[in-house]
Write an enzyme that holds these catalytic residues in place. Structure first.
Site, PDB file in Angstrom:
ATOM      1  N   TYR A 165       0.870  -1.193   0.000  1.00  0.00           N
ATOM      2  CA  TYR A 165       0.000   0.000   0.000  1.00  0.00           C
ATOM      3  C   TYR A 165       0.893   1.226   0.000  1.00  0.00           C
ATOM      4  O   TYR A 165       1.869   1.308   0.740  1.00  0.00           O
ATOM      5  CB  TYR A 165      -0.876   0.000   1.261  1.00  0.00           C
ATOM      6  CG  TYR A 165      -1.754   1.234   1.379  1.00  0.00           C
ATOM      7  CD1 TYR A 165      -3.061   1.241   0.904  1.00  0.00           C
ATOM      8  CD2 TYR A 165      -1.253   2.404   1.960  1.00  0.00           C
ATOM      9  CE1 TYR A 165      -3.855   2.367   1.006  1.00  0.00           C
ATOM     10  CE2 TYR A 165      -2.047   3.546   2.061  1.00  0.00           C
ATOM     11  CZ  TYR A 165      -3.344   3.513   1.581  1.00  0.00           C
ATOM     12  OH  TYR A 165      -4.127   4.635   1.673  1.00  0.00           O
ATOM     13  N   GLU A 203      -3.732   7.481  -3.979  1.00  0.00           N
ATOM     14  CA  GLU A 203      -3.667   6.203  -3.274  1.00  0.00           C
ATOM     15  C   GLU A 203      -3.406   5.079  -4.264  1.00  0.00           C
ATOM     16  O   GLU A 203      -4.137   4.930  -5.244  1.00  0.00           O
ATOM     17  CB  GLU A 203      -4.990   5.939  -2.530  1.00  0.00           C
ATOM     18  CG  GLU A 203      -4.922   4.712  -1.647  1.00  0.00           C
ATOM     19  CD  GLU A 203      -6.264   4.413  -0.974  1.00  0.00           C
ATOM     20  OE1 GLU A 203      -7.258   4.218  -1.688  1.00  0.00           O
ATOM     21  OE2 GLU A 203      -6.301   4.382   0.273  1.00  0.00           O
TER      22      GLU A 203
END
Ligand code: ADP
Ligand code: MG
Length: 393
Positions: free
Chosen positions: A116, A204
């Site tokens: 991530y 993101e």
């Protein structure tokens, strides 16, 4: 302002952030041409909507998965046929879901591990923050809640920019090998440039992946921009997809009104964001539920008030209206005239409570009283909120 994954990936490519090759199609008729641009082999079919959780989503007709792996291009075409013009429900769309109007075909990468990575603004420090985690592909809020030690954050002082040691800290936390580290270093640097130069609010990448050959790629991309900075990015404004936005919010943005649709039934028309927030709070306090956030701004004109009123009345959920104005710069009479004109133009079948205070309030109250319209006057914020809550109940 949000953009689609395929648009975000085009932006990444411009900044040198590696992504798998991909193409888009807006209808079944375009599938063959789009797929012809990709090599034969494993292909991902990805529904393009402004919401995450697509992979685990379900279409309203029961078809499972808005992101699918296909071993061949022929299968990708078949799967895309099931997704296009279908409505996808994910944890982020709400039960109504979103209609898929664009399909993104992309080469399926060989994944060694998922990570991530995100760049966003930290409100507490007012600094950009880069967030990295070894727990890729997962919901990051859950990771933050259950295993916060698996998340690394570096805060970037905008006066100095992103320092090398900060990038190394992020890479170290991910436990990457030598080749992967070299590639991740470049990717993080470029991703931060992209964030900074486009005035993004959030980028993101979930998942960021490593491949068996040591490459590091962005497989997903969720990007949003600071609307206050859009005036200096016409190329980004051009990426706006009105199909993904609430029609009332689109109309509001044309009139430069700060409007956000909510799910309650008491509409609010307020000047100033702080007053708008406390108006929503006080409605809740007295047992009601706000239908929107609406700030007409400090220097609203009569036309703007009329436009605002029409947007409110266009919402079928609205059962009552609360106007709460404190005239600092704003002339209360301008608001009063706007309300009267708007009501005369569009009619008023709902209870309307108005609380005016401040600059030119006497004239404003007189305009409302002389109009002969069934407007209830509130003597204070609490009084006005209680009145509208009772009228709606
Ligand atoms: P969402 O987060 O909306 O579910 P993603 O783009 O993250 O959508 O896709 C879901 C999952 O599908 C990813 O976590 C990844 O495992 C897989 N995936 C997505 N794109 C690719 C790709 N190009 N190659 C291989 N796997 C992919
Ligand atoms: Mg994702």
């Amino acid at each position: 302002m949000n953009i689609h994954e395929y648009q975000a990936k085009a932006l990444f490519e411009k900044y040198g952030v590696p992504v798998p090759a991909g193409t888009t199609a807006k209808s079944a008729a375009e599938f063959d041409t789009a797929l012809a641009e990709l090599p034969e082999g494993p292909t991902m079919v990805k529904s393009q909507i402004h919401a995450g959780g697509r992979g685990k989503g379900t279409f309203v007709d029961g078809y499972k998965g808005g992101v699918k792996f296909c071993p061949t291009k022929a299968e990708a075409k078949e799967v895309a046929g099931k997704m296009i013009d279908n409505t996808l429900v994910t944890i982020q769309t709400g039960p109504a879901g979103r209609k898929v109007q664009t399909i993104y075909f992309t080469v399926a990468s060989d994944i060694k591990k998922e990570y991530y990575l995100a760049v966003l603004l930290d409100r507490a420090t007012s600094y950009p923050v880069i967030v990295a985690s070894t727990e890729g592909g997962m919901d990051i809020e859950t990771v933050a809640h259950e295993t916060p030690e698996k998340i690394t954050k570096v805060f970037v002082d905008p006066a100095y920019g992103l320092a090398d040691y900060q990038i190394r800290e992020l890479i170290f936390s991910l436990g990457l090998d030598k080749t992967e580290s070299k590639n991740a270093y470049k990717l993080i640097k470029k991703l931060y440039d992209c964030f900074w130069e486009t005035d993004a609010a959030m980028i993101e990448v979930n998942p960021l992946i490593t491949t068996p050959t040591g490459d590091v790629l962005a497989l997903d991309a969720k990007v949003s921009f600071d609307s206050n900075a859009l005036y200096r990015h016409p190329d980004i404004v051009a990426l706006r997809d009105l199909n993904e936005e609430d029609s009332k919010e689109i109309e509001a943005s044309k009139h430069d009104l700060a409007y956000i649709a909510l799910d309650g039934n008491i509409a609010c028309l307020v000047n100033g964001a702080g007053l708008a927030m406390s108006t929503m709070d006080i409605i809740k306090h007295f047992g009601g539920s706000p239908a929107n956030f609406l700030d007409v701004g400090g220097g609203a004109t009569k036309e703007k008030v009329i436009a605002a009123f029409k947007i409110i009345l266009g919402d079928a959920n609205v059962k009552g209206i609360l106007v709460n104005i404190f005239g600092g710069i704003m002339d209360c009479n301008v608001i009063a005239e706007g309300i009267v004109d708007a009501v005369k133009e569009v009619g008023l079948e709902l209870p309307l409570v108005v609380r005016l205070e401040g600059n030119n309030v006497v004239a404003g109250k007189k305009t409302l009283a002389d109009s002969g319209l069934p407007i209830v006057s509130g003597t204070s914020m609490a009084d006005a909120a209680q009145k509208i809550v009772n009228l709606v109940a």
